[in-house]
Design a protein around this motif. Structure first.
Motif, PDB file in Angstrom:
ATOM      1  N   THR A 134      -2.815   5.389   4.982  1.00  0.00           N
ATOM      2  CA  THR A 134      -3.177   4.615   3.856  1.00  0.00           C
ATOM      3  C   THR A 134      -4.435   4.064   3.915  1.00  0.00           C
ATOM      4  N   TYR A 138      -7.279   0.840   3.124  1.00  0.00           N
ATOM      5  CA  TYR A 138      -7.598  -0.667   2.840  1.00  0.00           C
ATOM      6  C   TYR A 138      -9.289  -0.480   3.270  1.00  0.00           C
ATOM      7  N   ASN A 151       0.830  -1.172  -0.011  1.00  0.00           N
ATOM      8  CA  ASN A 151      -0.245  -0.014   0.032  1.00  0.00           C
ATOM      9  C   ASN A 151       0.935   1.246   0.022  1.00  0.00           C
TER      10      ASN A 151
END
Length: 111
Positions: free
Chosen positions: A69, A71, A29
């Motif tokens: 990041t 997700y 990522n």
């Protein structure tokens, strides 16, 4: 209690198409640097790091966030406070960027 952000389990989150996120999250990522910090020395913004985890610290409203990041949800990839710098990813598995982060740690004086 060092960092006040809530820690959550990925398995309760749904993707945009209504499916549950795979747990554990495993993969590369991009990490967006959220603050200027000596640990980011010689590491480009949005560099990729390797993650393997089932839980995450929330990024929203997290004053200590040093990197973020995504997700399925925005999460804290790195947090910093005083002489503490902690990451969610695995620097030792993150190729050149991870090696640079480890070098920065060895050379950091904690300020």
């Amino acid at each position: 209690d060092v960092f006040p952000a809530q820690v959550r389990f990925f398995g309760h989150k749904l993707t945009e198409n209504g499916k549950r996120l795979k747990v554990p999250h495993m993969g590369w990522n991009q990490v967006q640097q959220a603050q200027d910090h000596p640990m980011w020395h010689k590491i480009a913004n949005n560099e990729r790091f390797y993650f393997v985890h089932s839980y995450y610290a929330e990024a929203e409203g997290n004053a200590d966030i040093a990197g973020r990041t995504r997700y399925g949800v925005d999460l804290a990839a790195a947090v910093a406070k005083g002489n503490i710098f902690a990451v969610q990813f695995h620097p030792e598995k993150s190729a050149d960027a991870g090696l640079q982060l480890l070098k920065n740690f060895v050379n950091w004086n904690g300020n």
